[in-house]
Design an enzyme around this catalytic site. Structure first.
Site, PDB file in Angstrom:
ATOM      1  N   PRO A  75      -6.381   8.261  15.233  1.00  0.00           N
ATOM      2  CA  PRO A  75      -5.372   9.318  15.122  1.00  0.00           C
ATOM      3  C   PRO A  75      -3.940   8.810  15.330  1.00  0.00           C
ATOM      4  O   PRO A  75      -3.002   9.362  14.776  1.00  0.00           O
ATOM      5  CB  PRO A  75      -5.760  10.298  16.234  1.00  0.00           C
TER       6      PRO A  75
ATOM      7  N   GLU B 117      11.336  -7.251   0.093  1.00  0.00           N
ATOM      8  CA  GLU B 117      10.918  -8.613  -0.200  1.00  0.00           C
ATOM      9  C   GLU B 117       9.417  -8.654  -0.348  1.00  0.00           C
ATOM     10  O   GLU B 117       8.710  -7.861   0.278  1.00  0.00           O
ATOM     11  CB  GLU B 117      11.281  -9.539   0.961  1.00  0.00           C
TER      12      GLU B 117
ATOM     13  N   GLU C 284       4.666  -2.355  -5.949  1.00  0.00           N
ATOM     14  CA  GLU C 284       5.389  -3.024  -4.871  1.00  0.00           C
ATOM     15  C   GLU C 284       5.554  -4.522  -5.082  1.00  0.00           C
ATOM     16  O   GLU C 284       6.439  -5.134  -4.495  1.00  0.00           O
ATOM     17  CB  GLU C 284       4.688  -2.768  -3.532  1.00  0.00           C
TER      18      GLU C 284
ATOM     19  N   GLY D 220       0.834  -1.201   0.000  1.00  0.00           N
ATOM     20  CA  GLY D 220       0.000   0.000   0.000  1.00  0.00           C
ATOM     21  C   GLY D 220       0.858   1.235   0.000  1.00  0.00           C
ATOM     22  O   GLY D 220       2.078   1.150   0.088  1.00  0.00           O
TER      23      GLY D 220
END
Lengths: 223, 223
Positions: free
Chosen positions: B84, B116, B67, B47
């Site tokens: 938060p 990795e 990725e 992400g």
DNA sequence: CATAATAGTGTATTTTTTACACTTAATTTT
DNA sequence: AAAATTAAGTGTAAAAAATACACTATTATG
């Protein structure tokens, strides 16, 4: 005058709340009239910017309280809307929530950011700001499907309620009449209700037993 | 050196992706090892930050491709996590997605941000960065419940597949064996499958018929 | 005291779900 | 080549769940 600086562009994040209730035997939604541009004077879902130190759900509850005076609703995250062009000012990502409450408790009051606050039946909606029609549509879908596998419907009746009132809620959300005997059999078979002991009064017909949830405030998943 | 300035504080927004597949008869999830702090060298969901001009779903697909080199998965928004303190650096709100793909297509390759990339069986997970255990847990729940009222399971088999393979997917996600005859009756009664004409070959037993979805790529809701 | 309005109740039928065991066709082993 | 192994493929009966359906009861009102 613009002291919040970052190395990379940051979007703004808001929450928007689709609060449903049942009013005059119809599903209704709470809208506010916007005080400022964009979409000035347009009707919109209540909502606003996430504060630096509050969680998303808190933000939704705070905005609802600030803009409409309403507290104590059932609240659940719905979906996050993030199309780059959904707000003309800047990139704004909105975490949408939907909320449910029985109409009786609710006396909305216009707050600071909202000139007016008003219930609208879903079949008589005004034009809405931003992508709020999409949010509303998804919220209604979610409400319908979740009715079948959870106890959300109980969030739309008072603390004590008659089986007739509850059946009405199911009928209104599903948009079709239900068989009284089968409905009662189904609801009672869930073993989630307790008789309150009291009955209706002041109605011009046989008074119905009042029930309450055995574990108030708990959402149950069925099956 | 910090040219992106706003009148009010803005959170950062990321997407995180829980990509599931089935590997050696177990549910498995794709993780990356983080190159940089925080949680340097820790395993995490793929992400990253939402770009100013991309939609949220695009962001998830882009980050996954960058990725891990993986594309062409089934992707669906899961939930938005916004406590938060969920990231030690700054306020970061993460729109979590879950994704599904058959193992065969997938040969993950480490990308720029990830040292990795590796599949982990869900019953042998390493420690995860941030609140990623929560995301993963919710994703698995969603997968399980959605199995019963949609055709997501088909996203975990190849384009053509045997009923035995499909049954295995259901059994693995539900964590219990299913009756073969009842399963086949159920699946075929959906009227979503077409026989491909071909059969398996190279297996040391009677070859099974290969099926495909009549409308490939379409997610169906059942009931 | 009749009328109106909703509450409250049970059974039979249909549909859906579940439980269950043997034969078939390919490969591998002996 | 025969036997063993492996998973494919097939139908029926029982149980459970969902559906359809109509009358009596209790309160308020006119």
């Amino acid at each position: 005058m613009a002291p919040f600086c970052y190395d990379y562009p940051h979007p703004a994040v808001t929450t928007d709340i689709a609060l449903f209730t049942i009013l005059e035997d119809k599903l209704a939604i709470l809208l506010i009239r916007r005080r400022s541009p964009p979409f000035q004077h347009c009707w919109a879902l209540p909502g606003g910017f996430v504060e630096p130190d509050e969680g998303l759900e808190n933000c939704a509850l705070r905005e609802l309280a600030e803009e409409t005076g309403i507290t104590g609703v059932y609240l659940e995250q719905l979906y996050t809307f993030g199309q780059p062009d959904r707000d003309p000012r800047e990139r704004i990502i909105s975490v949408a929530y939907y909320a449910l409450a029985p109409a009786d408790i609710l006396a909305p009051v216009a707050g600071s950011d909202a000139a007016e606050v008003c219930w609208f039946a879903l079949d008589a909606l005004p034009d809405l700001a931003f992508d709020h029609p999409d949010i509303l549509c998804l919220a209604q879908q979610r409400l319908r499907t979740k009715l079948d596998y959870s106890t959300i419907a109980f969030s739309l009746v008072n603390e004590t309620f008659t089986l007739g009132e509850l059946q009405k809620v199911y009928e209104i959300i599903r948009g079709e009449p239900l068989d009284k005997r089968n409905f009662r059999k189904y609801i009672l078979s869930l073993n989630l209700l307790a008789e309150s002991g009291a009955s209706q009064h002041g109605c011009n017909h046989r008074p119905a037993k009042l029930y309450r949830l055995a574990q108030p405030g708990t959402l149950h998943y069925l099956r």
